[in-house]
Design an enzyme around this catalytic site. Structure first.
Site, mmCIF file in Angstrom:
data_model
loop_
_atom_site.group_PDB
_atom_site.id
_atom_site.type_symbol
_atom_site.label_atom_id
_atom_site.label_comp_id
_atom_site.label_asym_id
_atom_site.label_seq_id
_atom_site.Cartn_x
_atom_site.Cartn_y
_atom_site.Cartn_z
ATOM 1 N N HIS A 91 0.820 -1.224 0.000
ATOM 2 C CA HIS A 91 0.000 0.000 0.000
ATOM 3 C C HIS A 91 0.852 1.271 0.000
ATOM 4 O O HIS A 91 0.352 2.349 0.292
ATOM 5 C CB HIS A 91 -0.956 0.006 1.205
ATOM 6 C CG HIS A 91 -2.089 -0.977 1.070
ATOM 7 N ND1 HIS A 91 -2.944 -1.294 2.104
ATOM 8 C CD2 HIS A 91 -2.517 -1.710 -0.002
ATOM 9 C CE1 HIS A 91 -3.850 -2.180 1.683
ATOM 10 N NE2 HIS A 91 -3.596 -2.457 0.416
ATOM 11 N N CYS A 95 9.383 16.486 -9.970
ATOM 12 C CA CYS A 95 10.072 15.184 -9.983
ATOM 13 C C CYS A 95 11.532 15.379 -10.400
ATOM 14 O O CYS A 95 11.811 16.049 -11.400
ATOM 15 C CB CYS A 95 9.354 14.268 -10.977
ATOM 16 S SG CYS A 95 10.257 12.752 -11.348
HETATM 17 N N1 APR Z 1 -2.018 -7.021 18.056
HETATM 18 C C1 APR Z 1 -2.654 -7.706 17.071
HETATM 19 N N2 APR Z 1 -3.721 -7.219 16.424
HETATM 20 C C2 APR Z 1 -4.175 -6.009 16.769
HETATM 21 C C3 APR Z 1 -3.567 -5.238 17.790
HETATM 22 C C4 APR Z 1 -2.437 -5.795 18.449
HETATM 23 N N3 APR Z 1 -1.792 -5.155 19.422
HETATM 24 N N4 APR Z 1 -4.246 -4.073 17.908
HETATM 25 C C5 APR Z 1 -5.230 -4.122 17.006
HETATM 26 N N5 APR Z 1 -5.199 -5.279 16.322
HETATM 27 C C6 APR Z 1 -6.085 -5.743 15.237
HETATM 28 C C7 APR Z 1 -7.504 -5.246 15.340
HETATM 29 O O1 APR Z 1 -8.283 -6.132 16.138
HETATM 30 C C8 APR Z 1 -7.946 -5.253 13.883
HETATM 31 O O2 APR Z 1 -8.550 -6.480 13.516
HETATM 32 O O3 APR Z 1 -5.576 -5.230 14.035
HETATM 33 C C9 APR Z 1 -6.639 -5.087 13.098
HETATM 34 C C10 APR Z 1 -6.470 -3.737 12.415
HETATM 35 O O4 APR Z 1 -7.453 -3.606 11.426
HETATM 36 P P1 APR Z 1 -7.606 -2.271 10.562
HETATM 37 O O5 APR Z 1 -7.616 -1.075 11.445
HETATM 38 O O6 APR Z 1 -8.770 -2.474 9.674
HETATM 39 O O7 APR Z 1 -6.257 -2.196 9.718
HETATM 40 P P2 APR Z 1 -5.823 -2.998 8.402
HETATM 41 O O8 APR Z 1 -6.458 -4.353 8.395
HETATM 42 O O9 APR Z 1 -4.339 -2.925 8.307
HETATM 43 O O10 APR Z 1 -6.455 -2.120 7.254
HETATM 44 C C11 APR Z 1 -6.240 -2.509 5.924
HETATM 45 O O11 APR Z 1 -7.324 -0.564 5.126
HETATM 46 O O12 APR Z 1 -7.729 1.721 5.112
HETATM 47 C C12 APR Z 1 -7.017 0.698 4.543
HETATM 48 O O13 APR Z 1 -5.056 0.938 3.296
HETATM 49 C C13 APR Z 1 -5.517 0.896 4.624
HETATM 50 O O14 APR Z 1 -3.782 -0.754 4.805
HETATM 51 C C14 APR Z 1 -5.034 -0.348 5.324
HETATM 52 C C15 APR Z 1 -6.146 -1.332 5.016
#
Ligand code: APR
Length: 234
Positions: free
Chosen positions: A109, A136
């Site tokens: 990403h 650029c």
């Molecule tokens: N350890 C493990 N898991 C954790 C912790 C922790 N300490 N803290 C939070 N989490 C988990 C949450 O329970 C959740 O399921 O991490 C997950 C984070 O989810 P999101 O906030 O949705 O993030 P992500 O899955 O990386 O999002 C994906 O969405 O907006 C886009 O491009 C952006 O890369 C991002 C993509």
């Protein structure tokens, strides 16, 4: 049980949470009150580039205040010690895997600390101040933008990721909610090709049903323990 040689690890915002970076969908989420459409789309960049640049400038500044945690360090140790194929595919735009010392990292990403030329595709380091319309260094077009994959854009290096998923023996997902495709579908791709699948997350995710094993807990605890386990069979 087949011997594990090739590993693909997918990481999401949850692996950086214990470093102090907010996740996207948790309380006090990373979008900080902005609507996704206003800061994370190509249309937003075209319509209000100053707002989009300010949003990522703030995230870049916040990145300077945080450090890799035990989970990033454990994966870097695995990367160094693992003699088979290994690819850490991260959805995170922070540089915490890299700062922990991991080498085999793919930022699907994009990266906060990189600038991408929208005209010629060249990347360069994001220096202190790059306002919209910065030039650029390669093609001189005033087209440098954050090197971030916005909603509606194709993630980077999908062919390489698909190839790794097709040949891995183990797919591991850490700290991702499974809400955003194509990353959310990687577990099924790896599974169809015969890989074992393991998820480590604070809560059951939207994708948990697709994994053979889900370990619930904080990445800072679960990941170092798992790395010890997997290295014991290296
Ligand atoms: N350890 C493990 N898991 C954790 C912790 C922790 N300490 N803290 C939070 N989490 C988990 C949450 O329970 C959740 O399921 O991490 C997950 C984070 O989810 P999101 O906030 O949705 O993030 P992500 O899955 O990386 O999002 C994906 O969405 O907006 C886009 O491009 C952006 O890369 C991002 C993509």
């Amino acid at each position: 049980m087949t011997e594990i040689r090739n590993i693909v690890i997918l990481t999401g915002a949850g692996i950086s949470a214990e470093s102090g970076i907010a996740t996207f969908r948790g309380p006090g989420g990373l979008l900080e009150g902005h609507r996704v459409e206003d800061v994370c789309t190509p249309e937003a960049l075209a319509y209000d580039p100053v707002l989009v640049h300010r949003f990522y400038d703030l995230r870049r500044a916040a990145l300077r205040e945080v450090e890799p945690n035990a989970a990033h360090r454990a994966l870097a140790r695995l990367d160094e010690a693992w003699s088979g194929e290994l690819l850490i595919v991260t959805q995170n735009v922070d540089d915490l895997h890299d700062r922990a010392g991991a080498q085999r990292v793919l930022h699907m990403h994009g990266e906060l600390l990189s600038a991408l030329c929208a005209a010629c595709g060249t990347r360069e380091a994001w220096v202190a101040s790059l306002p919209p319309g910065s030039v650029c260094g390669a093609c001189r077009a005033p087209a440098l933008r954050p090197d971030i994959v916005f909603f509606g854009e194709m993630p980077f290096q999908m062919e390489r990721i698909e190839a790794a998923l097709a040949t891995c023996d183990l797919f591991v997902s850490i700290g991702t909610s499974g809400a955003v495709y194509p990353a959310a579908g990687f577990v099924q791709t790896a599974g169809w090709h015969g890989a074992r699948t393991l998820e480590m997350n604070l809560d059951p995710s939207m994708g948990s049903v697709h994994f053979e094993e889900t370990r619930i807990g904080a990445a800072g605890n679960l990941v170092p323990a798992w790395v010890e386990e997997i290295l014991a069979q290296n």
